[in-house]
Design a protein around this motif. Structure first.
Motif: not given
Length: 234
Positions: A160-167
């Motif tokens: 998930s890019l959304t989770r990658l951006f956040e983490q």
């Protein structure tokens, strides 16, 4: 009362078999030649019937492999930036992501303009094929501002890019500008989705900003027209 056209009689007959469960999800219909013989009709009339069923989202055509019964539409809210895997597993389905391309290179002029970057600036570009229960439903093309995501080209882009951006980057998607409209797929994108060139799809463009108001990503989604049920809470 006038008799129904023959193509409608054929489509109604096949539809009844699908809805009763006699024709199961993902099963392949007999060949067009076999169906033409079974219904004592011409290929032209049969294709009218099949097109009618396709328009209802009951069957889909896998390029060069014939007609198949659809799995049922995915319920999808494009205003919610939820990871694809979470959306699909939440509906009891099996997701899969295949990374087709990943590079740091210039993109189309409209991408540079949308991201507020100078022409020919290298941009993080990722092309992914998303499947549900083994059936391709979405071709996704992500374009990301390289200034905000150093080293992104070395990350696993099947996640998930959304989770990658956040983490990894402490960047959270805060707002999105959406644009949606139906399109006819070009040959390259149609092939990736297992469709014939010119096949119908829903195009969704999503321009995302982070918690600081910075434009971080332009996401282009090409959904098979028979894969999606748009649901939004307003």
């Amino acid at each position: 009362m006038m008799n129904r056209p023959h193509y409608q009689q054929i489509s109604d007959s096949i539809e009844a078999q699908i809805r009763s469960g006699a024709l199961s999800v993902n099963s392949k219909l007999p060949s067009e030649r076999q169906l033409s013989e079974a219904f004592s009709t011409t290929r032209v009339t049969l294709r009218e019937a099949l097109s009618r069923l396709e328009g209802k989202g009951l069957i889909y055509r896998a390029n060069r492999r014939g007609w198949y019964i659809t799995q049922g539409r995915i319920h999808y809210d494009p205003t919610q930036r939820l990871p694809f895997n979470e959306v699909i597993t939440g509906q009891g389905r099996q997701p899969h992501t295949q990374v087709l391309a990943q590079q740091l290179a210039p993109a189309e002029p409209e991408v540079h303009q949308a991201l507020g970057l100078a022409p020919l600036t290298p941009i993080h570009r990722v092309r992914r094929l998303r499947s549900v229960d083994g059936h391709p439903v979405l071709l996704e093309e992500n374009h990301m501002n390289p200034l905000l995501f150093p080293g992104l080209e070395n990350q696993d882009m099947s996640q998930s890019l959304t989770r990658l951006f956040e983490q990894q980057y402490q960047i959270r998607i805060a707002t999105m500008a959406l644009n949606m409209y139906p399109i006819a797929l070009d040959s390259e994108r149609a092939k990736a989705l297992g469709m014939a060139s010119g096949g119908a799809a829903l195009f969704i463009s999503r321009l995302s900003r982070d918690q600081h108001g910075r434009i971080i990503e332009l996401d282009w989604e090409y959904w098979r027209h028979d894969a999606l049920n748009i649901q939004m809470a307003v």
